[in-house]
Design a protein around this motif. Structure first.
Motif: not given
Lengths: 704, 704
Positions: A606, A636-637, B606, B633-634, B609-610, A633-634, A612, A610
């Motif tokens: 991430f 929520p995990l 990805f 992006t990933s 969530i992303m 953005t991540s 992020d 990403m």
């Protein structure tokens, strides 16, 4: 009245280096002052008796009481002139002359001397390398620019003199007026924080604008701007925000480029609105100066054209404000009043045949709605409506309801008279619906800034003495990085780490493994071996019964690699199940302008792939720490997305706060990365730490 | 000459419903035509002998040869009038009258009849509910708008009539001229594809602009626009791009909102430049009409002011173009020529005291550099330079070198004369440096579009008959979703799936497990049991020796849940190690305008969530498939980032292409999700498929 009030409202201004030779700076400034200034202009030039019809003096000392000395003499004699002025009791000095820090070499020496002089005499010094200053209150134009500012309630500082001349020329035909204008030049003494403070205290300044290429002292700026922006909105174009731009800015001003991430969060933490273009700067300034702040962020769109109404709605969709939800009462009233073909829902479309009365009644109904915090009145040219009538109606309804309004008159010259009427009442007008939305967004953002309460960072119980010892020993051993003591350091900061210790015999290792219960990680500890993994110096997942043998193996491998290595022992750690939690990273870099910049992100992919991440300039408060987590953005995990068990987010917030406190209290820590911090439902544990020290800073810093 | 050339260049235009009553549409159109049109205007009105001094006829039939009939009669008699015109041989009809599809009910019926009539007589019909059409070639203004367009080389279509009146009013004072303008109205017959094609064939149209709220037929539009944009740039504001905007647009035009992801990729696949504001629309149009295309995308910035140079550089950093790297030769020449304080690197700063000669020489040196594909000439007001001189020098150097140039003159009225000179030579001028950069970016994007070669999608060997059988049986069994036959379907498409089959006895299960080798997944197969997992109907990681027992267990659980369930057997599949590869998702939705829209993303986190996904309207070519992967992006995770083994990306591209072919050949498939497709170093295997069918579409479609 601020400390710099005399600078902008002097009674007697001396131009040291005044000249009658056209094309010189000494001529241009003297002429600008003589032509407009409401008070007294005193030329100083030892070679003349008069300049442009004004009595001229040989030195500032001979010129009587002087409030502001504007210095335009050659760089080599600037210091002498400034000292003479200071001795004559002048407190405010504007140094126009270039050839200081921006030229490097001798110029830099000269600038250092100038700063020392200013400190000695406690001078308010603008520049050097400045275009000058203006204040419309007394028609003061102490610049060599071609045009004076029109009077108004915007004060403007710029690190580019050329940009001031450009903006004044452009603003003149746009009804945009200024109170004070300052060309900051090299900011050797007075900088953005000083003028922010001054204008924050100035009743005639409603909005503060800045064009900045760097910020001299980020922490001081945050402190000042937070206070100022509780009363006065402040908007900044910070150029050099892209990598290409930052290199260009560095070569232009010689400023050390700070990271844009630091500026982005630093300006935000300071309560300053950052804008990206000149248009956005003045659009925002105009509405902030002219309209009240919204009470809610819902915007209503009232238009006589469906398509442009949709464009405005798209712009709202792209922005941070949202379409207002009308109450049932509003919908009933609109339904009853408007023709059947109209759209009563927001965006309201009163359709193309609407006469002025329909606009009036609709605006009135909509502004009555408590869910409507702002409104856009949008009109295309039609045969049934005059833009002027619409302007008059909008002005009076805005005043009556007190709701901020922006207008979108979609036409050319036919809209000019109407635009003037709106502008006179403080209502901005645009062709493009998205500009109206952008302005209202700025208004809404500033309302949030005014509502914001800045809290003090919490102070945690950190074992400062132990931290200090750990850092000092490392430096004494000639290291700038921590080794096995990393875990001790985290422990001293009250950050949870895996159970473990350094042991120096197989037997001790076994005993520790017994105490830990479960598999362990074992690493050879030797100041002579840096890349432990490469030589087989790390074993993971070692069962208790294998610990003693593994100890021997690790030592043998180290000896094979380097027979005379100094082997301290083996570090033995609880094996943390990374899958049981979510890996996160908490890092710190030290920014040249803002100081420690704390970073948060989820594990490797991430952050690295990403990108992020979120940032805050330290100190980080609890709400800032929480916001850092929520901004990625991540995140929520961490909150249980995709069937995970929610992590202990408050524990993670506390890790961020403790790290922030650590780097704030120990400026010798230049870089730090806790990677990973594993967040589980029961807490947040730091598994690995990389930390870089500035040995010199550690030796000179005051020990807490 | 396109098929619609007579529409825009008629010799005799009839206004059916012409009127002398001021304030009526029939009056406004007749007057506009009478005042300006270079050819003949024929009013038609059974109640009058003359209208506005022109001879009036009782019907189109009596009016002699008519090229274009403009219809402004009440909606209830539009059909009669159009039929009469068609029978009289008129081929081009513009229906101004509203009260058709946009009003729903009777209006929709009326619109359907109008379409049938147009088809019967092969009419080119604009509207209904249109503001009309314009063409400056013959001063044709067949609209009821207040203002005619100024002549120029931009042709413009708009789904909002109000937006046309707004733009024309605004453009008049900005030197922006038009060739043809069309208010598309309800697009019952002629739509955006027809006008794109017409203007693509029109030598007098250099740029095509559109304001669209929907696209009638996405696939047809892509096909047409690809061809047109090889010669003529096309720019579109597609409104309703946000969710709020889309709802507003739907209520405005009654269009079914397609997804914005479909429009985003659809317009891109069509070679159309999508812009978001009116300013961007016309900025881009102006430079595309006035400047040549760049040969490389490197941009040079030449300025006499450091700060604004940095702002321009920031804007370049934010854009898809980049700063040109000067050759050593250029740097040597600049070094030699410019004063020491200047910055010879890009952005070049020739500093504030630059006279015109320094600008000229610098521009000349920089445009000589082969790495420079475009240039921005930027000037602030200074005492040593006249904007007009700079404009003249820029115009002649641009012409000499053939490199596209945009100017940034940072001033107000003092720049106007210079801006006019630049504009006359096709060089756009702005105050904001970022607008100059935005324009050059549009130029560079169009250059890429012109260079693009559209390839045909590859056709794979798909077992169509088997696919058709699978889909048909499902529908015959009353299902719209696939069950166990999912894997067969993928197999028929040539997409790799885990080994496995449906077995109907423990013995058969054991034999299959033996053949597979390794653990297997087992799922009960019964049309009566949909949520298999909930009733314990799924077992993963079953060893070969336990397969027979597990078979029995699964059946018992199913019977316990529902004694009379129809149990087909058990599906037994190779257990795929998800950790051995990277999970990806390939999905399809059917967009109302563009048809099948293929989505790609990496596994759950990805995508969900992303929101890291990419889209293409099918059919997807190999290069499109590759681009879909590279756009997320990933994607580095597929290429070996963070120590992974690189996945077989070409195999993944082929899965995307095969899916694209499947949904293109079988329009009855409305939705499809292969989640996951596991990409390993050796291939890409589909593990699970969810597919939704439109039973009706399947029954009516032609079987391949």
């Amino acid at each position: 009245m601020g400390e710099l009030s005399t600078l902008f409202a002097p009674e007697r201004v001396a131009v040291v280096g005044a000249s009658e030779k056209e094309g010189t700076v000494g001529y241009a400034i003297t002429k600008n002052l003589r032509d407009d200034f409401a008070e007294t202009v005193v030329p100083v030039n030892p070679n003349r008796d008069d300049v442009l019809g004004l009595d001229c003096y040989g030195s500032v000392g001979e010129a009587g009481d002087i409030d502001v000395a504007v210095v335009v003499v050659p760089p080599t004699i600037v210091l002498d002139v400034v000292r003479e002025a200071a001795e004559a009791g002048v407190e405010d000095v504007v140094v126009i002359t270039a050839g200081f820090g921006e030229s490097g070499g001798e110029g830099s020496d000269r600038e250092r001397d100038l700063v020392a002089l200013a400190e000695e005499y406690d001078l308010n010094l603008v520049g050097p390398n400045s275009l000058g200053i203006m204040s419309t209150a007394l028609d003061l134009n102490a610049t060599f620019g071609p045009r004076n500012a029109s009077p108004g309630n915007i004060s403007f500082m710029s690190q580019s003199g050329a940009f001031i001349t450009a903006v004044l020329d452009w603003a003149a035909e746009r009804n945009i007026g200024f109170k004070d204008v300052v060309s900051l030049g090299n900011k050797a003494v007075l900088d953005e924080s000083d003028f922010a403070k001054e204008w924050g205290d100035d009743e005639d300044t409603d909005v503060i604008l800045g064009y900045l290429e760097d910020i001299t002292d980020g922490q001081a700026f945050i402190e000042t701007a937070r206070e100022v922006t509780q009363e006065t909105p402040m908007l900044v174009v910070k150029s050099g925000r892209t990598q290409a731009g930052a290199s260009a800015a560095a070569s232009h001003t010689g400023a050390i480029a700070g990271s844009d991430a630091a500026y982005e969060t630093g300006l935000d933490q300071a309560g300053v609105l950052r804008v990206e273009s000149v248009q956005e700067l003045f659009d925002s300034a105009e509405i902030l100066a002219g309209q009240p702040l919204p009470e809610t962020d819902g915007v209503a769109i009232i238009s006589n054209a469906g398509g442009p109404g949709v464009m405005a709605t798209d712009a709202v969709g792209d922005s941070d404000i949202s379409l207002a939800d009308f109450t049932d009462e509003t919908l009933d009233r609109l339904q009853e009043y408007l023709p059947e073909e109209a759209n009563i829902y927001n965006p309201v479309d009163i359709i193309g045949d609407a006469p002025i009365e329909r606009f009036e009644e609709t605006i009135d109904i909509v502004l009555d709605d408590d869910n409507v915090g702002m409104a856009i009145v949008l009109s295309c040219p039609t045969a049934t409506l005059s833009f002027e009538d619409l302007a008059d109606a909008t002005v009076s309804l805005q005043a009556e309801h007190g709701t901020p309004v922006a207008a979108t008159l979609m036409g050319g010259t036919s809209t000019e008279a109407a635009a003037d009427r709106l502008s006179d009442a403080g209502i901005p007008t645009y062709f493009d619906p998205e500009r109206a939305v952008g302005s209202l967004e700025a208004l809404s953002e500033y309302a949030e800034i005014q509502d914001k309460e800045y809290s003090e960072p919490e102070t945690f119980d950190i074992d400062r003495e132990r931290v200090s010892e750990i850092l000092t020993s490392a430096v004494e051993e000639g290291r700038t990085q921590l080794g096995v003591e990393s875990m001790d350091l985290l422990d001293a900061c009250g950050i949870e780490t895996p159970q473990g210790d350094v042991v120096d015999s197989p037997r001790e290792a076994e005993a520790l493994a017994d105490a830990i219960e479960g598999d362990v990680v074992m690493k050879i500890v030797s100041p002579d071996i840096t890349h432990k993994s490469d030589i087989g110096g790390v074993e993971v997942g070692v069962a208790t019964e294998a610990v003693a043998d593994t100890y021997e193996d690790l030592v043998v491998r180290a000896r094979n690699y380097q027979p005379d290595a100094d082997i301290v022992g083996v570090q033995l750690q609880e094996m943390v199940d990374l899958d049981a939690g979510t890996e996160t990273i908490v890092g710190v870099n030290r920014d040249p302008q803002f100081g420690p910049l704390v970073m948060f992100g989820l594990g490797g992919i991430f952050v690295e792939i990403m990108e992020d991440t979120s940032f805050r300039v330290a100190p980080v408060t609890e709400s800032d720490g929480q916001a850092m987590i929520d901004e990625v953005t991540s995140s929520p995990l961490l909150y249980g997305a995709r069937g995970r068990e929610p992590a202990d987010v408050p524990a993670l917030v506390e890790v961020i706060q403790r790290v922030s406190q650590l780097v704030t209290e120990f400026p010798a820590i230049t870089e730090l990365d806790i990677n990973p911090v594993v967040a589980t439902p029961d807490g947040a544990a730091a598994i690995d730490l990389r930390l870089t020290l500035d040995a010199e800073a550690l030796q000179t810093q005051e020990q807490p």
